[in-house]
Enzyme design. Structure first.
Site, PDB file in Angstrom:
ATOM      1  N   TYR A 125       1.103  -1.992   9.640  1.00 45.95           N
ATOM      2  CA  TYR A 125       0.190  -0.787  10.005  1.00 45.95           C
ATOM      3  C   TYR A 125       0.231  -0.435  11.457  1.00 45.95           C
ATOM      4  O   TYR A 125      -0.647   0.020  12.065  1.00 45.95           O
ATOM      5  CB  TYR A 125      -1.034  -1.208   9.690  1.00 45.95           C
ATOM      6  CG  TYR A 125      -1.543  -1.007   8.028  1.00 45.95           C
ATOM      7  CD1 TYR A 125      -1.435   0.374   7.618  1.00 45.95           C
ATOM      8  CD2 TYR A 125      -1.562  -2.104   7.310  1.00 45.95           C
ATOM      9  CE1 TYR A 125      -1.499   0.362   6.328  1.00 45.95           C
ATOM     10  CE2 TYR A 125      -1.886  -1.932   6.098  1.00 45.95           C
ATOM     11  CZ  TYR A 125      -1.958  -0.536   5.310  1.00 45.95           C
ATOM     12  OH  TYR A 125      -2.029  -0.347   4.046  1.00 45.95           O
ATOM     13  N   PHE A 142     -10.552   1.403  12.965  1.00 49.07           N
ATOM     14  CA  PHE A 142     -10.667   0.672  11.724  1.00 49.07           C
ATOM     15  C   PHE A 142      -9.420  -0.395  11.624  1.00 49.07           C
ATOM     16  O   PHE A 142      -9.303  -1.178  10.694  1.00 49.07           O
ATOM     17  CB  PHE A 142     -10.319   1.567  10.706  1.00 49.07           C
ATOM     18  CG  PHE A 142      -9.193   2.477  10.521  1.00 49.07           C
ATOM     19  CD1 PHE A 142      -8.062   2.054  10.191  1.00 49.07           C
ATOM     20  CD2 PHE A 142      -9.314   3.738  10.782  1.00 49.07           C
ATOM     21  CE1 PHE A 142      -6.990   2.867   9.908  1.00 49.07           C
ATOM     22  CE2 PHE A 142      -8.577   4.825  10.762  1.00 49.07           C
ATOM     23  CZ  PHE A 142      -7.168   4.319  10.314  1.00 49.07           C
ATOM     24  N   ARG A 165       2.420   9.543  -3.956  1.00 49.93           N
ATOM     25  CA  ARG A 165       1.075   9.746  -3.285  1.00 49.93           C
ATOM     26  C   ARG A 165       0.088  10.496  -4.145  1.00 49.93           C
ATOM     27  O   ARG A 165      -0.924  10.312  -3.991  1.00 49.93           O
ATOM     28  CB  ARG A 165       1.623  10.525  -2.222  1.00 49.93           C
ATOM     29  CG  ARG A 165       2.292   9.877  -0.969  1.00 49.93           C
ATOM     30  CD  ARG A 165       1.482   8.970  -0.346  1.00 49.93           C
ATOM     31  NE  ARG A 165       0.538   9.283   0.623  1.00 49.93           N
ATOM     32  CZ  ARG A 165      -0.124   8.850   1.738  1.00 49.93           C
ATOM     33  NH1 ARG A 165       0.106   7.306   1.887  1.00 49.93           N
ATOM     34  NH2 ARG A 165      -1.195   9.303   2.121  1.00 49.93           N
ATOM     35  N   THR A 175      -6.842   9.055   0.528  1.00 56.31           N
ATOM     36  CA  THR A 175      -7.222   7.771   0.901  1.00 56.31           C
ATOM     37  C   THR A 175      -8.736   7.144   0.982  1.00 56.31           C
ATOM     38  O   THR A 175      -8.745   5.992   0.690  1.00 56.31           O
ATOM     39  CB  THR A 175      -7.150   7.834   2.733  1.00 56.31           C
ATOM     40  OG1 THR A 175      -5.853   8.248   3.056  1.00 56.31           O
ATOM     41  CG2 THR A 175      -7.331   6.588   3.263  1.00 56.31           C
ATOM     42  N   ARG A 235      -6.692   5.612  -6.798  1.00 58.78           N
ATOM     43  CA  ARG A 235      -7.931   5.267  -5.831  1.00 58.78           C
ATOM     44  C   ARG A 235      -9.174   5.772  -6.507  1.00 58.78           C
ATOM     45  O   ARG A 235     -10.193   5.150  -6.279  1.00 58.78           O
ATOM     46  CB  ARG A 235      -7.465   5.812  -4.447  1.00 58.78           C
ATOM     47  CG  ARG A 235      -6.478   4.989  -3.738  1.00 58.78           C
ATOM     48  CD  ARG A 235      -6.016   5.885  -2.455  1.00 58.78           C
ATOM     49  NE  ARG A 235      -5.236   4.922  -1.775  1.00 58.78           N
ATOM     50  CZ  ARG A 235      -4.685   5.270  -0.579  1.00 58.78           C
ATOM     51  NH1 ARG A 235      -4.373   6.508  -0.280  1.00 58.78           N
ATOM     52  NH2 ARG A 235      -3.924   4.372   0.161  1.00 58.78           N
ATOM     53  N   ASN A 265      -9.039   0.520  -0.558  1.00 56.92           N
ATOM     54  CA  ASN A 265      -8.791   1.597  -1.503  1.00 56.92           C
ATOM     55  C   ASN A 265      -7.474   1.363  -2.530  1.00 56.92           C
ATOM     56  O   ASN A 265      -6.757   2.149  -2.955  1.00 56.92           O
ATOM     57  CB  ASN A 265      -8.390   2.869  -0.670  1.00 56.92           C
ATOM     58  CG  ASN A 265      -7.252   2.744   0.303  1.00 56.92           C
ATOM     59  OD1 ASN A 265      -6.720   1.406   0.222  1.00 56.92           O
ATOM     60  ND2 ASN A 265      -6.998   3.678   1.217  1.00 56.92           N
ATOM     61  N   HIS A 282      -1.390   1.069  -1.628  1.00 51.94           N
ATOM     62  CA  HIS A 282      -0.681   1.755  -0.662  1.00 51.94           C
ATOM     63  C   HIS A 282       0.599   2.388  -1.283  1.00 51.94           C
ATOM     64  O   HIS A 282       1.184   1.880  -2.106  1.00 51.94           O
ATOM     65  CB  HIS A 282      -0.205   0.731   0.226  1.00 51.94           C
ATOM     66  CG  HIS A 282       0.937   1.264   1.286  1.00 51.94           C
ATOM     67  ND1 HIS A 282       0.471   1.840   2.346  1.00 51.94           N
ATOM     68  CD2 HIS A 282       2.160   1.418   1.267  1.00 51.94           C
ATOM     69  CE1 HIS A 282       1.549   2.559   3.170  1.00 51.94           C
ATOM     70  NE2 HIS A 282       2.566   2.032   2.439  1.00 51.94           N
TER      71      HIS A 282
HETATM   72  P1  IDP Z   1      -3.186   6.505   3.507  1.00 53.62           P
HETATM   73  O1  IDP Z   1      -3.146   4.668   2.873  1.00 53.62           O
HETATM   74  O2  IDP Z   1      -3.612   7.216   2.415  1.00 53.62           O
HETATM   75  O3  IDP Z   1      -1.760   6.438   3.917  1.00 53.62           O
HETATM   76  P2  IDP Z   1      -3.923   6.033   6.301  1.00 53.62           P
HETATM   77  O4  IDP Z   1      -4.569   6.978   7.080  1.00 53.62           O
HETATM   78  O5  IDP Z   1      -2.208   5.725   6.367  1.00 53.62           O
HETATM   79  O6  IDP Z   1      -4.051   6.298   4.780  1.00 53.62           O
HETATM   80  O7  IDP Z   1      -4.485   4.375   6.586  1.00 53.62           O
HETATM   81  C1  IDP Z   1      -4.160   3.288   6.125  1.00 53.62           C
HETATM   82  C2  IDP Z   1      -5.064   2.637   5.440  1.00 53.62           C
HETATM   83  O8  IDP Z   1      -6.113   2.170   6.445  1.00 53.62           O
HETATM   84  C3  IDP Z   1      -5.636   3.076   4.346  1.00 53.62           C
HETATM   85  O9  IDP Z   1      -4.959   3.146   3.236  1.00 53.62           O
HETATM   86  C4  IDP Z   1      -7.293   2.482   4.319  1.00 53.62           C
HETATM   87  O10 IDP Z   1      -6.963   1.052   3.733  1.00 53.62           O
HETATM   88  C5  IDP Z   1      -7.364   2.153   5.855  1.00 53.62           C
HETATM   89  N1  IDP Z   1      -8.001   3.301   6.301  1.00 53.62           N
HETATM   90  C6  IDP Z   1      -7.673   4.691   6.819  1.00 53.62           C
HETATM   91  N2  IDP Z   1      -8.764   5.262   7.256  1.00 53.62           N
HETATM   92  C7  IDP Z   1     -10.013   4.255   7.360  1.00 53.62           C
HETATM   93  C8  IDP Z   1     -11.055   4.568   7.878  1.00 53.62           C
HETATM   94  O11 IDP Z   1     -11.578   5.667   8.367  1.00 53.62           O
HETATM   95  N3  IDP Z   1     -11.986   3.465   7.864  1.00 53.62           N
HETATM   96  C9  IDP Z   1     -11.654   2.297   7.341  1.00 53.62           C
HETATM   97  N4  IDP Z   1     -10.333   2.001   6.796  1.00 53.62           N
HETATM   98  C10 IDP Z   1      -9.466   3.223   6.910  1.00 53.62           C
HETATM   99 MG    MG Z   2      -0.474   6.241   5.682  1.00 48.92          MG
END
Ligand code: IDP
Ligand code: MG
Length: 138
Positions: free
Chosen positions: A49, A57, A85, A91, A102, A112, A115
């Protein structure tokens, strides 16, 4: 054929939802080309990540992702990255469309459930992160 990297996250494994998730993914037409289970170390989750390093976060995310076993999978299908996706949804499970993984199983924006790679370029990188080439060639 197009491929993506899917991860069933620790909240999936912990709640014994792995079988349901895999059935769902197969029924949507994805083939599983490789699969492994492992528990990420903190440095590994931070590397996976890395794009989110510095975000508020980031520490919670990498702690959560190391909190228990995950299942990493290489999925194959036409238009795989984009279609997966769609199958996983927004997300934030609260904002995810009905019928997405999700929406069905996500707990909150962090936990969530699943991935999916967000581009073909990232899919290739993320597949290589978890799988040696020999495991995914047919
Ligand atoms: P995605 O998984 O839908 O691509 P990303 O923005 O790439 O979303 O974020 C990666 C992961 O980080 C998310 O799947 C989730 O587990 C976590 N995450 C993203 N945004 C937040 C937030 O605002 N608070 C807490 N965890 C978050
Ligand atoms: Mg992502």
């Amino acid at each position: 054929m197009d491929r993506t990297l899917a991860i069933l996250k620790p909240d999936c494994t912990r709640r014994k939802l792995t079988g349901k998730a895999i059935d769902f993914i197969l029924e949507k037409g994805f083939k599983i080309k490789a699969i492994r289970t492992l528990t990420l170390k903190k440095e590994e989750a931070e590397a996976f990540y890395a794009v989110h390093r510095g975000k508020p976060f980031f520490n919670d995310l990498t702690s959560y992702m190391t909190s228990g076993p995950i299942f990493a999978m290489v999925l194959e299908k036409q238009n795989c990255v984009e279609d997966f996706r769609k199958v996983i949804g927004h997300t934030d499970p609260k904002k995810a469309e009905n019928g997405t993984l999700r929406k069905l199983y996500g707990i909150n924006i962090q936990e969530n459930f699943v991935h999916g790679s967000d581009s073909e370029e990232n899919a290739n990188k993320e597949i290589a992160f978890f799988f040696p080439l020999i495991e995914i060639i047919t």
